[in-house]
Write an enzyme that holds these catalytic residues in place. Structure first.
Site, PDB file in Angstrom:
ATOM      1  CG  ASN A  55     128.681  -3.753 -13.139  1.00 47.04           C
ATOM      2  OD1 ASN A  55     127.729  -4.041 -13.853  1.00 47.04           O
ATOM      3  ND2 ASN A  55     128.524  -3.346 -11.914  1.00 47.04           N
ATOM      4  N   GLY A  57     135.587   7.520 -17.727  1.00 48.80           N
ATOM      5  CA  GLY A  57     137.042   7.565 -17.763  1.00 48.80           C
ATOM      6  C   GLY A  57     137.722   6.567 -16.839  1.00 48.80           C
ATOM      7  CG  HIS A  58     136.234   5.551 -12.747  1.00 46.35           C
ATOM      8  ND1 HIS A  58     136.142   4.545 -11.821  1.00 46.35           N
ATOM      9  CD2 HIS A  58     134.968   5.884 -13.080  1.00 46.35           C
ATOM     10  CE1 HIS A  58     134.854   4.296 -11.584  1.00 46.35           C
ATOM     11  NE2 HIS A  58     134.133   5.098 -12.340  1.00 46.35           N
ATOM     12  CB  CYS A  73     127.692   0.518  -6.946  1.00 51.54           C
ATOM     13  SG  CYS A  73     128.715   1.099  -8.278  1.00 51.54           S
TER      14      CYS A  73
HETATM   15  C1  LIG Z   1     131.156   1.922 -13.150  1.00 52.86           C
HETATM   16  C2  LIG Z   1     129.969   1.691 -14.010  1.00 52.86           C
HETATM   17  C3  LIG Z   1     129.013   2.687 -14.210  1.00 52.86           C
HETATM   18  C4  LIG Z   1     129.063   4.023 -13.496  1.00 52.86           C
HETATM   19  O1  LIG Z   1     130.140   4.819 -13.883  1.00 52.86           O
HETATM   20  P1  LIG Z   1     130.688   5.960 -12.880  1.00 52.86           P
HETATM   21  O2  LIG Z   1     131.678   6.705 -13.681  1.00 52.86           O
HETATM   22  O3  LIG Z   1     131.293   5.225 -11.715  1.00 52.86           O
HETATM   23  O4  LIG Z   1     129.529   6.792 -12.471  1.00 52.86           O
HETATM   24  C5  LIG Z   1     127.968   2.411 -15.057  1.00 52.86           C
HETATM   25  N1  LIG Z   1     127.857   1.232 -15.683  1.00 52.86           N
HETATM   26  C6  LIG Z   1     128.747   0.242 -15.525  1.00 52.86           C
HETATM   27  C7  LIG Z   1     128.581  -1.028 -16.269  1.00 52.86           C
HETATM   28  C8  LIG Z   1     129.837   0.440 -14.681  1.00 52.86           C
HETATM   29  O5  LIG Z   1     130.707  -0.550 -14.502  1.00 52.86           O
END
Ligand SMILES: *Cc1c(COP(=O)(O)O)cnc(C)c1O
Length: 388
Positions: free
Chosen positions: A150, A200-201, A324
């Site tokens: 990410n 989902g998001h 985060c």
């Molecule tokens: C955003 C993300 C998560 C967490 O997902 P949420 O739906 O925000 O809890 C986990 N792993 C990666 C690689 C992410 O980018």
């Protein structure tokens, strides 16, 4: 309207997703466990969402568990598999560049006597498959790997890594595919994994909706207790609208491949060239093996957070590491693992494009981002010169 270049943090939900969710919330709002007509209607919508997700992952619908997002799917996979496998062993393996949800789930398990091996990565954030097979022991229960990072967008050599994990037949493999889902085909049988998490998001679906694939026969201990929903793997009245939105988003993303990822990669490359033309700016992550929408750099002599603030004022929404970790003063654990000293990691800037990013957005960003970097750096250098 500002230009949104923070798709790795979250994405705007598609109109089709919102529409499908509104329809479920207004017309299929029953409790899926109720046996009357209202319940049956909600159950039908939930079944449809599950079948749709299963079709896109090429798995059986019974192997799909809906969760409240990526973090919950990851926690269920890791803790659920670790606790269920404890009688066999207490050794777990992961990598140094995982999302906090993965790292902290392992941190929690360490407090209960599990031993965790954290695999190092190279300068690009990739794990060496040989190092993975070398880390496995008779007592290894689970390996958790990331598909796409990410913060720096690096794509792991997943097929190779899984093949090396399979040299020990008893080891379960979980993949955090949250950042991969918008861009790459998740053909689960071909990937040969036991557990796989999506959210989902990150793919133009709803926040608060995720899914965990659990291979048939995989021992998994529920982490949330209550009713018998999700085949006893995740208690709580199901979020039918969330599951529907996630399913719709996954279907549309799959249908639009490879056209959308190819187009977005073209835009990203233009922005990358414009940003890298600024002296003292270096690409982070793998130059080729990276998510199509992902651009991440280190800007020398600048604090990434000040850049994000300055770009926000110029109408560009982006971030300095992961969403985060925003607000934290610690250097990114991902860049640190990739060998960047804390001083350099401070200058991290992340610009992430999505399906709705336009040519015009990138035309503007190609002018504004380099100019803002130069301006903020000139200010920072002048300020440093004034200090005794
Ligand atoms: C955003 C993300 C998560 C967490 O997902 P949420 O739906 O925000 O809890 C986990 N792993 C990666 C690689 C992410 O980018």
């Amino acid at each position: 309207m500002p230009i949104y270049l923070d798709h790795a943090a979250t994405t705007p939900p598609r109109p089709e997703v919102v529409e499908a969710m509104v329809s479920v919330m207004s017309e299929a709002w029953g409790n899926p466990s109720s046996t009357h007509a209202f319940g049956r209607r909600a159950r039908a919508a939930l079944d449809e969402a599950r079948e749709s997700v299963a079709r896109d992952l090429r798995v059986d619908p019974r192997e799909v568990v809906f969760t409240s997002g990526g973090s919950e799917a990851i926690n269920l996979a890791i803790k659920g598999a670790a606790w269920a496998g404890k009688a066999r062993g207490h050794h777990l393996v992961t990598t140094a560049v995982e999302h906090e949800a993965v790292l902290h789930a392992f941190g929690y398990l360490e407090k209960f006597g599990f031993e965790v091996t954290v695999l190092p990565v190279d300068r690009y954030g990739r794990v060496d498959p040989e190092a993975l097979s070398a880390a496995l022991t008779e007592r290894t229960v689970l390996v958790s790997l990331q598909y796409v990072n990410n913060e720096v967008g690096t794509v792991q050599p997943l097929a190779d890594l899984v093949r090396h994990a399979r040299t020990q037949r008893h080891v379960l493999v979980h993949v955090d595919a949250v950042q991969a889902a918008p861009w790459m085909d998740l053909d689960v049988p071909a990937l040969d994994v036991d557990l796989l998490s999506i959210a989902g998001h990150k793919l133009e679906g709803p926040r608060g909706a995720g899914a965990l694939y659990v291979r048939r026969g995989t021992a998994l201990l529920a982490q949330q207790h209550g009713g018998s929903q999700e085949r006893h793997r995740r208690a709580g009245t199901e979020d039918v609208a969330g599951a529907t939105g996630l399913a719709r988003a996954l279907r549309l993303a799959r249908r639009e491949r490879p056209a959308v990822p190819d187009r977005v990669a073209g835009l990203r490359d233009r922005l990358r060239d414009a940003v890298l033309a600024v002296p003292g700016v270096e690409l982070t992550g793998h130059p080729q093996h990276r998510a199509p929408g992902h651009l991440s750099v280190i800007v020398r002599d600048v604090d990434g957070q000040s850049l994000v603030v300055a770009l926000d004022l110029e109408g560009i929404a982006c971030s300095s590491g992961s969403a985060c970790a925003a607000g934290s003063t610690e250097p990114s654990h991902v860049l640190t693992a990739m060998g960047y000293p804390a001083e350099e990691a401070r200058g991290a800037l992340r610009l992430t494009l999505g399906r709705t990013t336009t040519e015009a957005d990138i035309d503007l960003a190609c002018r504004i981002v380099p100019a803002t970097i130069e301006r903020v750096r000139a200010g920072a250098v002048a300020l440093a010169a004034r200090d005794p």
